[in-house]
Design an enzyme around this catalytic site. Sequence first.
Site, mmCIF file in Angstrom:
data_model
loop_
_atom_site.group_PDB
_atom_site.id
_atom_site.type_symbol
_atom_site.label_atom_id
_atom_site.label_comp_id
_atom_site.label_asym_id
_atom_site.label_seq_id
_atom_site.Cartn_x
_atom_site.Cartn_y
_atom_site.Cartn_z
ATOM 1 N N VAL A 103 19.616 -14.490 -49.422
ATOM 2 C CA VAL A 103 18.187 -14.626 -49.879
ATOM 3 C C VAL A 103 17.566 -15.511 -48.785
ATOM 4 C CG1 VAL A 103 16.404 -14.947 -51.679
ATOM 5 C CG2 VAL A 103 18.687 -14.046 -52.130
ATOM 6 N N CYS A 104 16.256 -14.847 -48.277
ATOM 7 C CA CYS A 104 15.601 -15.942 -47.685
ATOM 8 C C CYS A 104 16.348 -16.286 -46.383
ATOM 9 C CB CYS A 104 15.009 -17.222 -48.387
ATOM 10 S SG CYS A 104 13.486 -17.781 -47.861
ATOM 11 N N THR A 105 16.121 -17.497 -46.067
ATOM 12 C CA THR A 105 16.833 -18.177 -44.860
ATOM 13 C C THR A 105 18.208 -18.406 -45.066
ATOM 14 O OG1 THR A 105 16.124 -20.467 -45.442
ATOM 15 C CG2 THR A 105 14.774 -19.120 -43.717
ATOM 16 N N GLY A 106 18.885 -17.873 -46.170
ATOM 17 C CA GLY A 106 20.287 -17.894 -46.296
ATOM 18 C C GLY A 106 20.953 -17.269 -45.114
ATOM 19 N N THR A 123 14.954 -11.735 -43.451
ATOM 20 C CA THR A 123 14.937 -13.107 -43.740
ATOM 21 C C THR A 123 13.288 -13.492 -44.066
ATOM 22 O OG1 THR A 123 15.166 -15.579 -43.401
ATOM 23 C CG2 THR A 123 14.364 -14.249 -41.508
#
Length: 208
Positions: A103-106, A123
């Site tokens: 999720v996101c910047t993961g 992202t």
Amino acid sequence: MKFGILVFDGVEELDFVGPWDLLKIWSKVADGPDECLIIAESSSPITCARGLSINPHLSFDDSPTFDYLLVPGGQGTRKEVENSALLEFVERQGTTCQAVLSVCTGSFILHAAGLLSGKQATTHWASLDRLRALGDVQVVEERFVEDGQIWTSAGVSAGMDLMLGFIARTSGEEAAAEVQLSAEYFPSSTHYGEFKDHPGAPGYLKHS
């Protein structure tokens, strides 16, 4: 079915709490995971990006082999992409997991662990250019992207869209519908302000 959610200092709360809640609903209403576990490098409390403190269930040393692993984002990822213990954990789990989700910047943790090279991915909108700059990722400006065993989503709340899409793929649309209804997750079509005019707005917003 064992589902692990990785956390670390500076993790964005909604990145993992939203998917966590949908996972637990899935387990209750539609034959979802037998176990949902929060994993961190140690069992010490984690301070999230906005100040929430949480207690992981297990440390890396005590972790089982997961069927699925979710890697959230947040400002903490900028440090964790240099954390060899965390990257080794993600890489090791990635070799046996049926799917790894971010999720996101993961997504940057997945890349640093060697799982994103050559893949389509997305992202948070503010980090799309940074993801492109890695040079070996085909960036797709959608709420979430599936490429083989790797799933990635846009920022923060998009993790809930990713999780519902994953549930639909794994257990069928009826299961996803049960989870969605139970969570009452039906995002409003109301959009505030002129978000489409923002220079960094991702493609899926500009065309909505």
